[in-house]
Write a protein that holds these residues in place. Sequence first.
Motif, PDB file in Angstrom:
ATOM      1  N   TYR A  65      47.569 -17.758   6.311  1.00 22.34           N
ATOM      2  CA  TYR A  65      48.306 -18.960   6.663  1.00 22.34           C
ATOM      3  C   TYR A  65      49.797 -18.657   6.610  1.00 22.34           C
ATOM      4  O   TYR A  65      50.233 -17.645   6.048  1.00 22.34           O
ATOM      5  N   ALA A  66      50.596 -19.529   7.232  1.00 25.17           N
ATOM      6  CA  ALA A  66      52.037 -19.329   7.275  1.00 25.17           C
ATOM      7  C   ALA A  66      52.654 -19.670   5.927  1.00 25.17           C
ATOM      8  O   ALA A  66      52.300 -20.671   5.298  1.00 25.17           O
ATOM      9  N   ASP A  67      53.585 -18.842   5.480  1.00 24.74           N
ATOM     10  CA  ASP A  67      54.307 -19.082   4.239  1.00 24.74           C
ATOM     11  C   ASP A  67      55.140 -20.351   4.397  1.00 24.74           C
ATOM     12  O   ASP A  67      55.890 -20.498   5.358  1.00 24.74           O
ATOM     13  N   GLU A  68      55.020 -21.283   3.439  1.00 26.29           N
ATOM     14  CA  GLU A  68      55.765 -22.540   3.540  1.00 26.29           C
ATOM     15  C   GLU A  68      57.276 -22.327   3.470  1.00 26.29           C
ATOM     16  O   GLU A  68      58.057 -23.168   3.932  1.00 26.29           O
ATOM     17  N   ASN A  69      57.694 -21.190   2.893  1.00 24.82           N
ATOM     18  CA  ASN A  69      59.115 -20.883   2.801  1.00 24.82           C
ATOM     19  C   ASN A  69      59.629 -20.068   3.988  1.00 24.82           C
ATOM     20  O   ASN A  69      60.837 -19.924   4.170  1.00 24.82           O
ATOM     21  N   ASN A  70      58.699 -19.519   4.765  1.00 31.32           N
ATOM     22  CA  ASN A  70      59.068 -18.714   5.933  1.00 31.32           C
ATOM     23  C   ASN A  70      57.910 -18.784   6.922  1.00 31.32           C
ATOM     24  O   ASN A  70      56.955 -18.029   6.818  1.00 31.32           O
ATOM     25  N   SER A  71      58.018 -19.693   7.860  1.00 26.94           N
ATOM     26  CA  SER A  71      56.910 -19.947   8.787  1.00 26.94           C
ATOM     27  C   SER A  71      56.571 -18.752   9.663  1.00 26.94           C
ATOM     28  O   SER A  71      55.506 -18.707  10.278  1.00 26.94           O
ATOM     29  N   ASN A  72      57.490 -17.782   9.736  1.00 27.02           N
ATOM     30  CA  ASN A  72      57.236 -16.588  10.551  1.00 27.02           C
ATOM     31  C   ASN A  72      56.440 -15.528   9.800  1.00 27.02           C
ATOM     32  O   ASN A  72      56.041 -14.521  10.394  1.00 27.02           O
ATOM     33  N   GLU A  73      56.221 -15.736   8.519  1.00 27.46           N
ATOM     34  CA  GLU A  73      55.493 -14.756   7.714  1.00 27.46           C
ATOM     35  C   GLU A  73      54.086 -15.257   7.405  1.00 27.46           C
ATOM     36  O   GLU A  73      53.904 -16.385   6.931  1.00 27.46           O
ATOM     37  N   ILE A  74      53.098 -14.418   7.673  1.00 25.02           N
ATOM     38  CA  ILE A  74      51.713 -14.752   7.379  1.00 25.02           C
ATOM     39  C   ILE A  74      51.360 -14.196   6.006  1.00 25.02           C
ATOM     40  O   ILE A  74      51.601 -13.023   5.712  1.00 25.02           O
ATOM     41  N   ILE A  75      50.791 -15.032   5.163  1.00 20.15           N
ATOM     42  CA  ILE A  75      50.361 -14.615   3.834  1.00 20.15           C
ATOM     43  C   ILE A  75      48.898 -14.993   3.645  1.00 20.15           C
ATOM     44  O   ILE A  75      48.304 -15.654   4.486  1.00 20.15           O
TER      45      ILE A  75
END
Length: 264
Positions: free
Chosen positions: A56-66
Amino acid sequence: MKKSLSLLLIGLLILGLVAVSGCTDTAGTTGTDDETVSEMPVYVVGTEPYFPPFEYADENNSNEIIGFDIDLINAIAADQGFEVTWKDLEFDALIPALQSGQIDIIASGMTITEAREESVDFSAPYINAGLALAVAANNNDIQSVDDIQGKVAVVQQGSTGAAKADELKAQGLISEVIYLAHVSDVIMSLQNGRGDLTINDLPVTNAFISQNPGVIKIVDDQIQSESYGFAVRTGNTELLNMLNEGLANVQADGTYDQITDKYF
């Protein structure tokens, strides 16, 4: 005078050769290092990043998948000496993308099934994830799978939950199946009454409930048992062996347990 000039020229010539030799050696060493770095394999991993806690997308960085799958693949890559880049795709586009060579690995909470094994090669299972039946939190009409007669199921397109819903419809237990792209869309449809129930992977449903209490509830957590695996193109035994060896290693050294504790 001529002798002194000749000796001077010889000396300068020797110094020049030494300097050139030194430059050649240095350049050669640098080239070797660069080649070593560039020779590390880089594999493209396809995922559908709307499936927490797996991706899912990191809530602090929508461009990063975690997520669980992301950390696990990265740990396997570090263990096996390869690098990965990530490609965001719809879930039902993952297998076609793998077959066409757009991606090398699928890491997206994909259940190992006989039907999928006809199209891809799966790694060893890396987590057990059964199917659960869930409804809106204020739905008191459905208490178990025995209460779904004539109801409408909303499911993620291409998922095993969708396949199970199709099966239940064929048996005459539910009246309609609505297919949506993402789990978040499915949950919204339960909230607004478009559908009565959903069938989805238990860990994902539990993760959503823990982060969003009072939205949905599980009424049956043993609809079907299943396991997730990473997928590669059929016949890509070299990459498959690396995934399996890396998985076994990170499970043995405690890394897998650390990742599990982080997300579950």
